[in-house]
Design an enzyme around this catalytic site. Structure first.
Site: not given
Ligand code: PLP
Length: 497
Positions: A113
């Protein structure tokens, strides 16, 4: 380039307006009206460039109402070697001759993120200036752990912004709580909420929809916003690392200009895999996009049957950031694969809202299946795959990345496919250390900092500085409020009467 809503493409707006608005008034998501192309020669050149140079190159193509200087400013503030532990920002780790892991977790909170939330505050404040918004923006977040911390780190000390994060008192891990209550920055506020995540979430929603309160804030020169994952400003930075990975593979000679690659993504809200699809639209040659889900496998079923059905039990898994039953960004993908058919999108989203379910037509389903492979894996396989990956490749992955590796291994076995493959790794194993230690049959301590040491011995990956220093960092935020007092807490933090 202009932007339009996935539910009404008659009116168009600029990228800065799309970023300020977040969501269209008709409930749709903003999408670009075309996809800029990158030529083979450009890819070759990009393969020799830095992450920030590649980010500038890609973002300029989408944020056409930004000046070059504005894009440069946003990118250089976000992607620093200091925040990402080195120049590479998102390194490609070679597993085998044709398999690579794209490590998206070198940012300040050790999860992917950060790739978007480090730059979003700069894109947002620049967009506000460009569209004539004069107020300060206050970001309100209810978090079940990861997003709140990543947003705090992104917005800390960004001029013209404040950020307030509410987390459920007993709903986050010890490390996650420490990460938030020790948050630094002169524009941040953190408060626990008595209750669970839904209580915190509902409290934030109530503040957002309180028009009297919005008026009061406006008199104090403040507007509220969220750092929502459907904002275009969060999606567009994610295209960069797929473009860069492909360019680097070309430059290294791992692939030639005719070769296609597979991209495997552990998926929740469908944002990260959508960014891979957009990179493909720009010219990255893709054989299959591989969509990996945990046991909340609503996307696997959708891609394999054409029926999206959220009417099922919500499961708590060891990969909690993928525990999602409504993948918001899927709407953007459907808009594109139906050649911008707003009628279809409106009717499916209406079905989803009213019945929690919709079914797409056969033509759309066939098109999706030609682009994507979807698979899922349960808790036991997720855990086993962490051990297997260590045994086979001497490489330790976290619980989310493990889902991707497992689904890819299944795909390989089923198809015999040998295309060069890039697996998106979305979190550092340290972020989900307890589960990873368990998967590796290591001893687990009650003391999280002993666990960091144990994982260091087992993985030989350096302990992220930001996690190691939590042990000695002073606690700044100790307040806990009742959900009904959240508005008062916001006023107190903002010093509003
Ligand atoms: C948010 C997240 C995901 C999923 O990503 P999306 O863009 O919502 O599909 C996968 N792994 C981790 C560690 C995340 O923080």
């Amino acid at each position: 380039m202009n932007y339009q809503s996935t539910r009404n493409n008659k009116t168009t707006i600029k990228s800065s307006e799309a970023i300020v608005k977040g969501l269209a008034l008709d409930g749709g998501l903003f999408v670009p009206d075309s996809f800029p192309k990158i030529s083979n020669d450009e890819f070759k050149l990009l393969g020799t460039k830095s992450y920030t140079e590649t980010a500038e190159f890609v973002l300029k193509k989408y944020l056409t109402d930004f000046t070059d200087e504005e894009v440069n400013n946003c990118v250089t503030k976000a992607y620093t070697a200091e925040k990402f532990g080195g120049e590479d920002i998102a390194p490609l780790h070679k597993l085998s001759d044709n398999e690579y892991v794209l490590e998206l977790w070198h940012g300040p909170t050790c999860a992917f993120k950060d790739m978007a939330l480090q730059i979003l505050p700069h894109l947002l404040t620049t967009s506000m200036k460009k569209t004539g918004v004069k107020e300060d923006v206050v970001i309100l977040v209810a978090t079940s752990g990861d997003t709140g911390k990543a947003a705090l780190e992104g917005f800390r000390d960004v001029d013209g912004t404040k950020i307030i994060v509410f987390y459920p008192q007993n709903g986050v891990s010890h490390i996650q709580k420490l990460q938030m209550v020790t948050q630094e920055g002169n524009n941040v506020g953190v408060c626990a909420v008595e209750g669970n995540f839904d209580d915190a979430q509902n409290g934030v929603k109530a503040i957002f929809t309180d028009s009297d309160y919005a008026k009061l804030l406006s008199e104090n020169n403040i507007i509220l916003s969220s750092a929502n994952s459907i904002n275009w400003g969060r999606l567009v930075p994610q295209i960069v690392y797929y473009v860069r990975s492909y360019a680097k593979l070309l430059a290294e000679g791992a692939i030639n200009g005719e070769d296609k690659i597979n991209i495997v993504v552990p998926t929740g809200n469908f944002g990260n895999i959508l960014a891979a699809y957009y990179a493909m639209k720009m010219g990255v040659k893709v054989n299959k996009l591989i969509c990996a889900s945990n046991s909340n496998n609503v996307l696997t079923d959708f891609i394999n049957t054409g029926i999206y059905d959220r009417n099922r039990d919500f499961k708590l898994t060891v990969s909690p950031s993928m525990d999602i039953l409504i993948s918001s960004n899927l709407e953007r993908f459907l808009y594109d694969v139906t050649d911008n058919d707003t009628n279809k999108i409106n009717s499916w989203m209406k079905d989803l809202k009213e019945n929690g379910k919709y079914e797409i037509d056969e033509e759309t389903r066939n098109k999706i299946q030609s682009l994507m492979y979807a698979g899922c894996c349960d808790e036991e396989s997720t855990m086993n795959c962490i051990g297997d990956t260590k045994k086979d490749y001497s490489y330790v992955v976290d619980t989310h990345t493990s889902v991707a590796v497992k689904v890819y291994n299944d795909y390989k076995e089923k198809t015999g496919d040998k295309h060069v493959t890039v697996i998106a790794s979305t979190a550092s194993p340290y972020k989900f250390g307890k589960s990873v230690l368990k998967a590796l049959s290591e001893t687990i301590s009650e003391d999280e900092f002993v666990n960091l040491e144990t994982l260091y011995q087992a993985s030989e990956l350096p302990i992220p500085k930001s996690l190691g220093e939590l042990k000695t960092k002073p606690v700044r935020f100790t307040e806990c409020c009742n959900p009904s007092d959240m508005k008062k807490t916001v006023s107190d933090i903002l010093k509003i009467k």
